[in-house]
Design an enzyme around this catalytic site. Structure first.
Site, PDB file in Angstrom:
ATOM      1  N   GLU A  66       0.831  -1.211   0.000  1.00 39.51           N
ATOM      2  CA  GLU A  66       0.000   0.000   0.000  1.00 39.51           C
ATOM      3  C   GLU A  66       0.864   1.260   0.000  1.00 39.51           C
ATOM      4  O   GLU A  66       1.836   1.367   0.754  1.00 39.51           O
ATOM      5  CB  GLU A  66      -0.910  -0.016   1.236  1.00 39.51           C
ATOM      6  N   SER A  70      15.498  -2.976  31.319  1.00 34.74           N
ATOM      7  CA  SER A  70      16.714  -2.589  30.599  1.00 34.74           C
ATOM      8  C   SER A  70      17.459  -3.822  30.089  1.00 34.74           C
ATOM      9  O   SER A  70      18.070  -3.779  29.018  1.00 34.74           O
ATOM     10  CB  SER A  70      17.623  -1.741  31.491  1.00 34.74           C
ATOM     11  N   CYS A  87      -5.689  -3.402   1.854  1.00 32.80           N
ATOM     12  CA  CYS A  87      -5.459  -3.496   3.302  1.00 32.80           C
ATOM     13  C   CYS A  87      -6.731  -3.736   4.102  1.00 32.80           C
ATOM     14  O   CYS A  87      -7.260  -4.827   4.132  1.00 32.80           O
ATOM     15  CB  CYS A  87      -4.715  -2.264   3.803  1.00 32.80           C
ATOM     16  N   LYS A  89      -9.216   3.260  -2.783  1.00 28.91           N
ATOM     17  CA  LYS A  89      -9.614   2.488  -1.605  1.00 28.91           C
ATOM     18  C   LYS A  89     -11.035   2.857  -1.202  1.00 28.91           C
ATOM     19  O   LYS A  89     -11.402   4.035  -1.156  1.00 28.91           O
ATOM     20  CB  LYS A  89      -8.634   2.751  -0.461  1.00 28.91           C
ATOM     21  N   PRO A 109      21.131   3.025  29.417  1.00 31.78           N
ATOM     22  CA  PRO A 109      21.328   2.929  30.867  1.00 31.78           C
ATOM     23  C   PRO A 109      20.863   1.553  31.338  1.00 31.78           C
ATOM     24  O   PRO A 109      19.670   1.246  31.295  1.00 31.78           O
ATOM     25  CB  PRO A 109      20.435   4.042  31.424  1.00 31.78           C
ATOM     26  N   LEU A 110      21.791   0.718  31.730  1.00 35.42           N
ATOM     27  CA  LEU A 110      21.503  -0.679  32.085  1.00 35.42           C
ATOM     28  C   LEU A 110      21.474  -0.809  33.596  1.00 35.42           C
ATOM     29  O   LEU A 110      22.504  -0.710  34.260  1.00 35.42           O
ATOM     30  CB  LEU A 110      22.573  -1.585  31.473  1.00 35.42           C
ATOM     31  N   SER A 111      20.291  -1.041  34.136  1.00 35.98           N
ATOM     32  CA  SER A 111      20.123  -1.037  35.597  1.00 35.98           C
ATOM     33  C   SER A 111      20.271  -2.411  36.222  1.00 35.98           C
ATOM     34  O   SER A 111      20.359  -2.522  37.442  1.00 35.98           O
ATOM     35  CB  SER A 111      18.741  -0.484  35.941  1.00 35.98           C
ATOM     36  N   GLY A 112      20.235  -3.464  35.404  1.00 35.45           N
ATOM     37  CA  GLY A 112      20.253  -4.806  35.956  1.00 35.45           C
ATOM     38  C   GLY A 112      18.867  -5.356  36.225  1.00 35.45           C
ATOM     39  O   GLY A 112      18.717  -6.446  36.771  1.00 35.45           O
ATOM     40  N   GLY A 113      17.823  -4.613  35.820  1.00 33.69           N
ATOM     41  CA  GLY A 113      16.445  -5.081  35.970  1.00 33.69           C
ATOM     42  C   GLY A 113      15.913  -5.705  34.701  1.00 33.69           C
ATOM     43  O   GLY A 113      16.589  -5.760  33.666  1.00 33.69           O
TER      44      GLY A 113
END
Length: 732
Positions: A45, A361, A175, A114, A354-358
């Site tokens: 489309e 992230s 579509c 359409k 920013p890698l927090s360990g949770g």
């Protein structure tokens, strides 16, 4: 015998307003289709201008440049001797339409606008286009001079019509028309149309692919026929990711299919099919039309055949089984492809996270790693375009990626931003995961920056705020958490802009956010904190799905560090530690679990529930775990925090759309951001209903019936009746 046809459909990674690139990809797809013997080529489309032009559709430039591309296509030698079906916007009688243009040998055969528009969720088509509502009607369209010079035509048919070749009949859907209960293919099939085509811009959503496939199979199961489906691929400059899945079906069976997720800019699917199979299938099922009101399709005749007289020994495609990806696989593939599209087209040199360990992230980090896996696989498979883009991103014209971990180190930087409230456990989890995926990792301590900002505040006001654990008020406690979160955002952008410079390398980095859909729903994040980023690959994914995804990553990629991430309770680590351990958890802060939020989110968005109707549903859904009073408290608590925090969604980072209860204010979920947060009328209705349930519960106990009494719902009493009954109930 002249009954077998070879047709082609495709998935193209088009880009809004990239007329040059879009034209090149269209021509390449036609070239591949012809090389495989196809006599008909279908594209996605609005492929000429890109689907995601949005308000650029208002501009005359968009219409002009689309016709310029169409002229290039008409003149290109590769488009000769094949029917080409392309999509573009066209203005007819000063009205804008989303159209298909079918042409053959420098002649436009027809323009089909359409008729049924997509105007919900992520789509706003009636903002830019009008539907063609003249059923079975065709008008003359006067071609622009630049097209007349090529085709020699002044006018062409424009409207609801089908193409009749010497050997078959082809009808078009666009579509959303497939998803409509009154799809055009229904009446077209009853009127003898044998080949249906659908050009789409259909986005990926978790657990959605089977709906699309089943609709296409169903379209030809009922009355037979061949169905070609083309789709966009890639991000097209937007929050959604178009996931391909080009396919060909006949009589209810899929006989050819493309990939759902791929880094290929151009994918062409061809199939050879026997028209007699359609005719035999219909001969038993279809009956003559008996309705007197039936209007036959307007047929545009063309002196051309899709089949040849010498096709007896031409093999036809046979049914295949569609193996659908699991949600975990979809998360690993869709957002990864979306990230790569964004990175290669942004001109940046990589990502910073920013890698927090949770969980959140870590999930984002794993998606980037999967992106590197896909890139290495594409290069190994001979994809020259991917190799060229990778070399441009890393700034090395001789580089050839072979190991995902090594590539990750070149384009992905992670940083753990510690404060005095951070635990050693989260620091270790972030470090271990970074080591296993190969990212360039940094440890940054933010205490100095936080104390500097608080020092400025103290110098002006003479006051120094304290955490609640140290005797401070709620306002002080919240402000101290927010300043840490916002400092992390500032530092993230500083390191994104200058960390490569400090290492003597060119370019900057895109900052990745990592707030999930449930946190966005409740507003459980600080406005303009490190969730404020350039893009967010998990912003439309629930915490529940992210946990399953990390378990999948741990098993598939042998990332053992993820097991400790999954075992730890989610926490923002913005309040002081207790004996070195985390005392703050996300679910305690939010007042509900992530699984409860997923249920509430779906009721709010998909079931269109306000507070009262949500309460009426949840007292049944949660009856085994919660009393009506407890359900009422959950519902009221959610709507309070939702309405208080709704303003945050106006500035939320652009996120990959993956979940149909996404609260994205910028496109998908259009609601106010200033509420009366007391919800006084709505909550009073809930309280009255709870009172009624208690009244009936006591009445039941007086009668000696100790069975759990069903809760009375709105279907039993009006709000007025509920209020009167509650007023007459005995006081507690």
């Amino acid at each position: 015998m002249g009954r077998k046809v070879t047709v082609a459909t495709c998935a193209l990674n088009q880009w809004a307003l990239d007329f040059e690139g879009n034209c090149e990809r269209i021509l390449r797809s036609i070239e591949v289709a012809k090389a495989h013997g196809a006599k008909y080529r279908l594209g996605p489309e609005l492929e000429i201008c890109g689907y995601g032009c949005a308000d650029h559709f208002y501009e005359s430039d968009t219409l002009l440049h689309s016709f310029q591309v169409l002229r290039n296509l008409l003149e290109a030698p590769v488009t000769q001797d094949i029917i080409c079906d392309v999509g573009m916007p066209i203005m007819h009688h000063n009205v804008r339409y989303n159209c298909r243009v079918l042409f053959l040998n420098r002649k436009i055969l027809l323009i089909r606008p359409k008729m049924l528009m997509a105007n919900h969720g992520n789509y706003r088509e009636v903002r830019w286009f009008s539907p063609w509502n003249k059923l079975r009607q065709v008008e003359e369209y006067f071609l622009p001079r630049m097209i007349q010079e090529v085709t020699g035509q002044d006018t062409v048919p424009f409207g609801d019509c089908v193409l009749s070749t010497k050997d078959t009949c082809i009808g078009t859907e666009i579509c959303a028309e497939l998803w409509n209960p009154n799809s055009p293919h229904i009446q077209m099939g009853q009127d003898g149309v044998e080949i249906f085509t659908n050009s789409s811009a259909s986005h990926h959503e978790l657990r959605k692919a089977d709906q699309r496939v089943n609709l296409i199979k169903s379209a030809t199961t009922k009355s037979g026929g061949i169905y070609l489906y083309a789709n966009q691929r890639g991000c097209d400059g937007e929050r959604v990711y178009y996931d391909g899945c080009a396919m060909v079906a006949i009589n209810g069976d899929i006989v050819a299919r493309g990939a759902q997720f791929s880094l290929d800019d151009v994918e062409v699917i061809t199939a050879t099919l026997d028209l007699e199979d359609v005719r035999s299938y219909r001969g038993e099922l279809c009956q003559p039309r008996l309705e007197s009101e039936f209007k036959p399709c307007h047929r545009i005749k063309v002196d051309y055949s899709l089949s040849s007289c010498e096709d007896v020994y031409l093999p036809t495609h046979q049914p295949i089984e569609w193996h659908f990806h699991t949600p975990e696989e979809e998360i690993s593939l869709g957002p990864a492809c979306w990230l790569w599209d964004y990175l290669r087209r942004s001109g940046q040199a990589g990502f910073l996270l920013p890698l927090s360990g949770g969980v959140d992230s870590s999930s984002t980090a794993c998606i980037v790693h999967f992106m590197c896996v896909l890139l290495c696989q594409a290069v190994e498979g001979g994809n020259g375009r991917v190799l060229e883009d990778v070399r441009r991103v890393v700034g090395d014209e001789s580089y050839r990626p072979q190991d995902p971990k090594e590539l990750c180190g070149r384009i992905f930087t992670t940083c753990y931003m510690a404060s005095e409230n951070s635990s050693e456990d989260t620091r270790n989890r972030a470090r271990d995961l970074a080591n296993q995926i190969g990212s360039t990792h940094m440890n940054i301590n933010i205490d100095m920056a936080v104390k500097g900002i608080l020092g400025i505040f103290s110098a002006v006001t003479g006051r120094w705020p304290q955490f609640r654990a140290n005797g401070g008020s709620h306002r002080e406690n919240l402000a101290l958490q927010n300043v840490q979160a916002r400092v992390r955002m500032v530092l993230a952008y500083l390191f994104a802009q200058l960390s490569l410079w400090a290492r003597g390398k060119p370019g900057g980095l895109l900052v990745l956010g990592s707030a999930n859909v449930d946190e966005s729903l409740t507003g459980y994040f600080t406005k303009y904190d490190c969730s404020s980023a350039d893009i967010n690959p998990i912003g439309g994914i629930s915490k529940t799905d992210l946990k399953r995804f990390l378990l999948y990553c741990a098993e598939q990629l042998q990332l053992t560090a993820l097991r400790s991430v999954l075992a730890a309770p989610p926490t923002a680590e913005l309040e002081p530690l207790t004996e070195g351990r985390v005392s703050q958890t996300d679910e305690a802060d939010m007042g509900m679990t992530y699984s409860e939020l997923s249920v509430i989110g779906r009721l709010r968005k998909l079931s269109k529930c306000g507070p009262f109707s949500m309460f009426c549903k949840l007292i049944h859904m949660w009856k085994d775990a919660l009393s009506p009073s407890e359900v009422a408290q959950k519902v009221k608590h959610f709507f309070r925090i939702y309405s208080v925090n709704r303003h945050k969604m106006t500035t939320v980072t652009p996120s990959y759309h993956a979940e149909n209860y996404s609260p994205d204010d910028n496109r998908f979920d259009l609601r106010p951001f200033l509420y009366n947060t007391r919800w006084s009328w709505q909550f009073r209705c809930i309280d009255d209903q709870v009172a009624v349930s208690k009244f009936h519960s006591r009445a039941s106990r007086r009668k000696g019936d100790h069975r759990r009494e069903p809760v009375i719902t709105m279907s039993c009493f009006s709000c007025t009746q509920v209020t009167q009954m509650a007023a007459n109930a005995p006081k507690q």
